[in-house]
Scaffold this active site. Structure first.
Site, PDB file in Angstrom:
ATOM      1  N   GLY A 287      -8.265   3.002 -10.583  1.00 44.32           N
ATOM      2  CA  GLY A 287      -8.047   2.486 -11.731  1.00 44.32           C
ATOM      3  C   GLY A 287      -8.553   0.791 -11.671  1.00 44.32           C
ATOM      4  O   GLY A 287      -9.604   1.032 -10.765  1.00 44.32           O
TER       5      GLY A 287
ATOM      6  N   SER B  94     -10.419  12.684 -12.080  1.00 45.60           N
ATOM      7  CA  SER B  94     -11.303  12.639 -10.859  1.00 45.60           C
ATOM      8  C   SER B  94     -12.200  13.229 -10.578  1.00 45.60           C
ATOM      9  O   SER B  94     -13.472  13.143  -9.596  1.00 45.60           O
ATOM     10  CB  SER B  94     -11.335  10.683 -11.182  1.00 45.60           C
ATOM     11  OG  SER B  94     -10.398   9.976 -11.865  1.00 45.60           O
TER      12      SER B  94
ATOM     13  N   CYS C 150       2.210  -8.421  -8.322  1.00 45.54           N
ATOM     14  CA  CYS C 150       1.313  -9.525  -8.791  1.00 45.54           C
ATOM     15  C   CYS C 150       1.621 -11.107  -8.939  1.00 45.54           C
ATOM     16  O   CYS C 150       1.452 -11.368  -8.563  1.00 45.54           O
ATOM     17  CB  CYS C 150       0.920  -8.918 -10.439  1.00 45.54           C
ATOM     18  SG  CYS C 150       1.196  -8.339 -11.078  1.00 45.54           S
TER      19      CYS C 150
ATOM     20  N   HIS D 109      -2.391 -14.498 -14.030  1.00 42.26           N
ATOM     21  CA  HIS D 109      -0.328 -14.012 -15.039  1.00 42.26           C
ATOM     22  C   HIS D 109      -0.751 -15.785 -14.504  1.00 42.26           C
ATOM     23  O   HIS D 109      -0.404 -16.336 -13.366  1.00 42.26           O
ATOM     24  CB  HIS D 109      -0.196 -13.261 -13.924  1.00 42.26           C
ATOM     25  CG  HIS D 109      -0.164 -12.218 -13.747  1.00 42.26           C
ATOM     26  ND1 HIS D 109      -0.426 -11.672 -14.981  1.00 42.26           N
ATOM     27  CD2 HIS D 109       0.084 -11.147 -13.138  1.00 42.26           C
ATOM     28  CE1 HIS D 109      -0.388  -9.994 -14.734  1.00 42.26           C
ATOM     29  NE2 HIS D 109      -0.121  -9.772 -13.859  1.00 42.26           N
TER      30      HIS D 109
HETATM   31  P1  NAP Z   1      -4.350   1.997 -13.384  1.00 45.40           P
HETATM   32  O1  NAP Z   1      -5.479   1.690 -13.909  1.00 45.40           O
HETATM   33  O2  NAP Z   1      -3.836   3.399 -14.096  1.00 45.40           O
HETATM   34  O3  NAP Z   1      -4.946   3.409 -12.247  1.00 45.40           O
HETATM   35  C1  NAP Z   1      -4.143   3.777 -11.305  1.00 45.40           C
HETATM   36  C2  NAP Z   1      -4.706   5.062 -10.321  1.00 45.40           C
HETATM   37  O4  NAP Z   1      -4.051   5.772 -10.077  1.00 45.40           O
HETATM   38  C3  NAP Z   1      -6.158   5.569 -10.874  1.00 45.40           C
HETATM   39  O5  NAP Z   1      -7.411   5.581  -9.591  1.00 45.40           O
HETATM   40  C4  NAP Z   1      -5.894   7.724 -11.160  1.00 45.40           C
HETATM   41  O6  NAP Z   1      -6.621   8.163 -10.821  1.00 45.40           O
HETATM   42  C5  NAP Z   1      -4.320   7.112 -10.502  1.00 45.40           C
HETATM   43  N1  NAP Z   1      -3.633   8.187 -10.303  1.00 45.40           N
HETATM   44  C6  NAP Z   1      -2.779   8.198 -11.663  1.00 45.40           C
HETATM   45  N2  NAP Z   1      -1.991   9.660 -11.120  1.00 45.40           N
HETATM   46  C7  NAP Z   1      -2.657  10.376  -9.869  1.00 45.40           C
HETATM   47  C8  NAP Z   1      -2.292  10.944 -10.102  1.00 45.40           C
HETATM   48  N3  NAP Z   1      -1.228  12.540 -10.179  1.00 45.40           N
HETATM   49  N4  NAP Z   1      -2.834  11.698  -8.248  1.00 45.40           N
HETATM   50  C9  NAP Z   1      -3.277  11.108  -7.949  1.00 45.40           C
HETATM   51  N5  NAP Z   1      -3.733   9.750  -8.729  1.00 45.40           N
HETATM   52  C10 NAP Z   1      -3.169   9.344  -9.245  1.00 45.40           C
HETATM   53  O7  NAP Z   1      -3.103   1.387 -12.323  1.00 45.40           O
HETATM   54  P2  NAP Z   1      -3.614  -0.041 -11.940  1.00 45.40           P
HETATM   55  O8  NAP Z   1      -3.270  -0.728 -12.846  1.00 45.40           O
HETATM   56  O9  NAP Z   1      -4.452  -0.480 -10.976  1.00 45.40           O
HETATM   57  O10 NAP Z   1      -2.245   0.054 -10.375  1.00 45.40           O
HETATM   58  C11 NAP Z   1      -2.187   0.607  -9.537  1.00 45.40           C
HETATM   59  C12 NAP Z   1      -1.142   0.163  -8.797  1.00 45.40           C
HETATM   60  O11 NAP Z   1      -1.003  -1.527  -8.438  1.00 45.40           O
HETATM   61  C13 NAP Z   1       0.169   0.896  -9.830  1.00 45.40           C
HETATM   62  O12 NAP Z   1       1.181   0.894  -8.385  1.00 45.40           O
HETATM   63  C14 NAP Z   1       0.002  -0.341  -9.945  1.00 45.40           C
HETATM   64  O13 NAP Z   1       2.110  -0.921 -10.366  1.00 45.40           O
HETATM   65  C15 NAP Z   1      -0.354  -1.360  -8.619  1.00 45.40           C
HETATM   66  N6  NAP Z   1      -0.669  -3.156  -8.628  1.00 45.40           N
HETATM   67  C16 NAP Z   1      -1.106  -3.381 -10.516  1.00 45.40           C
HETATM   68  C17 NAP Z   1      -1.124  -4.917 -10.265  1.00 45.40           C
HETATM   69  C18 NAP Z   1      -2.308  -4.964 -11.502  1.00 45.40           C
HETATM   70  O14 NAP Z   1      -2.612  -6.136 -12.068  1.00 45.40           O
HETATM   71  N7  NAP Z   1      -3.333  -4.125 -13.255  1.00 45.40           N
HETATM   72  C19 NAP Z   1      -1.449  -5.967  -9.577  1.00 45.40           C
HETATM   73  C20 NAP Z   1      -0.461  -5.429  -8.261  1.00 45.40           C
HETATM   74  C21 NAP Z   1      -0.020  -4.517  -8.410  1.00 45.40           C
HETATM   75  P3  NAP Z   1      -7.430   8.790 -12.432  1.00 45.40           P
HETATM   76  O15 NAP Z   1      -8.625   7.699 -12.750  1.00 45.40           O
HETATM   77  O16 NAP Z   1      -8.302   9.962 -12.046  1.00 45.40           O
HETATM   78  O17 NAP Z   1      -6.393   9.302 -13.297  1.00 45.40           O
END
Ligand code: NAP
Length: 349
Positions: free
Chosen positions: A17, A44, A149, A242
């Site tokens: 992700g 994946s 974040c 942000h």
């Molecule tokens: P993302 O791009 O949607 O990535 C999500 C990850 O989780 C992917 O590797 C996905 O794997 C995996 N995943 C989804 N469903 C799953 C399942 N059923 N079983 C196992 N793995 C699964 O999200 P992200 O933005 O990177 O955010 C990840 C986490 O960090 C979230 O909890 C979010 O709230 C937190 N966060 C994000 C940010 C930001 O700025 N983006 C900042 C702070 C915190 P696949 O690719 O195989 O589907």
């Protein structure tokens, strides 16, 4: 990949992700940690990492990981240190399972942040909260969390003011980047030349996490900080970074020159210990009217510096300013790696 015996092997969960890719990029050539395991969803699993991960980080793909195959979350993990960038829907159970197996988990999801025995840490602000790991007696390992974040940028800008003047009331309006919404999808197109005045759950997270981070560690728990906080969150068409527009009412009067000095001289344990991911300075203060801007400033200090600018006085106790931080680096993967560095430097593993 050649195993480097001098570095600590780590696993990245959610490695495909937006945040997971940041972990992979930031950990490439890290002096203390080496990525050995990559886990993601069954979609994946079994695929070569760069086939499974649609690479979106504006940095080269680490060549050493090309041969690694993604394994499904739930598979056995060898590494004692796990960075989790899992979707919130699966993070709680997966991270709990790793902690029960004796692993130290650095979580980016919201699932465990407000649990009383789980430290919610911004290493410059509340490193002493790491002691809460001792109260996690239900499992052998540990869970420690990164805040949301936006909360990270807000609390880093507020902490020096809290220490020097006290905080009475804070109002914050966020302008949050698209990368904060996970991997780009066709829905992301709706973000082009647009503003969406709603991010599910975000205002609530900002309004509760700040009190825990800025609270006082009291041996077996945290006494939350006490001030008023109101947040309005918006998604804007910015790729990364942000921006937060903050109005703060202080408990004591401030002068502009001492306010700037307070922010400029802020640092903490990461800077004192010279941790590899610690930015110096932690906060960059901008005095020109058009700063900070995401496109110009988000990557300073490797994306770990927090920016403060547009500082305006409404009265000696009421000030307005703009703060900026990189949401997937300081606000996620970079902050989590800094937390793991703190844990290692203070003998937590
Ligand atoms: P993302 O791009 O949607 O990535 C999500 C990850 O989780 C992917 O590797 C996905 O794997 C995996 N995943 C989804 N469903 C799953 C399942 N059923 N079983 C196992 N793995 C699964 O999200 P992200 O933005 O990177 O955010 C990840 C986490 O960090 C979230 O909890 C979010 O709230 C937190 N966060 C994000 C940010 C930001 O700025 N983006 C900042 C702070 C915190 P696949 O690719 O195989 O589907």
């Amino acid at each position: 990949m050649t195993a480097d015996e001098t570095r600590i092997p780590v696993a990245v969960l959610g490695a495909t992700g937006t945040v997971g890719q940041r972990f992979v990029a930031l950990l490439d050539n890290h002096p203390w940690f080496e990525v050995r395991e990559l886990l993601a969803s069954p979609r994946s699993a079994g695929r070569a990492y760069y086939d499974a991960a649609d690479w979106i980080v504006p940095a080269p793909r680490p060549a050493g990981l090309a041969g690694l195959t993604v394994r499904p979350v739930g598979a056995e993990v060898d590494s004692d240190l796990c960075f989790s960038a899992l979707d919130a829907s699966v993070a709680r159970e997966a991270e709990h399972q790793l902690a029960r197996q004796g692993k130290l988990v650095c979580s980016n999801a919201g699932s465990w942040r407000m649990e009383p025995q789980v430290p919610l840490i911004v290493p410059e602000i509340n490193p002493e909260h790491i002691e809460l790991l001792e109260s996690q007696t239900d499992w052998q390992g540990g869970i420690m969390c990164n805040p949301n974040c936006s909360t990270i940028g807000l609390t880093l800008a507020l902490k020096p003011l809290q220490d020097r003047y006290g905080l009475a009331r804070v109002s914050v309006v966020t302008l949050q980047a698209i990368s904060g919404a996970g991997m780009p999808t066709t829905r992301t197109l709706g973000m082009l030349a647009n503003v969406v005045p709603f991010i599910p759950g975000e205002e609530e997270k900002l309004e509760r996490e700040a009190f825990k981070i800025l609270g006082t560690f009291a041996g077996d728990g945290v006494i939350p900080a006490s001030f008023e906080l109101a947040a309005q969150c918006n998604r804007v068409p910015v790729m990364d970074g942000h921006t937060l527009c903050v109005t703060v009412e202080l408990e004591e009067e401030a002068r502009r020159d001492e306010l700037l000095h307070t922010w400029r001289n802020f640092g903490g344990m990461p800077q004192d210990l010279e941790l590899p991911s610690a930015p110096d300075p932690a906060i960059e203060v901008h005095e020109d009217d058009a700063s900070p801007q995401p496109a110009l400033h988000r990557d300073a200090g490797g994306g770990m510096t927090v920016h403060v600018g547009r500082i305006r006085e409404r009265s000696p106790r009421e000030w307005m300013f703009t703060t900026l931080s990189h949401n997937t680096v300081r606000g996620a993967a970079g902050g989590s790696i800094l937390l793991a560095e703190l844990a290692l430097a203070t003998g937590r593993f």
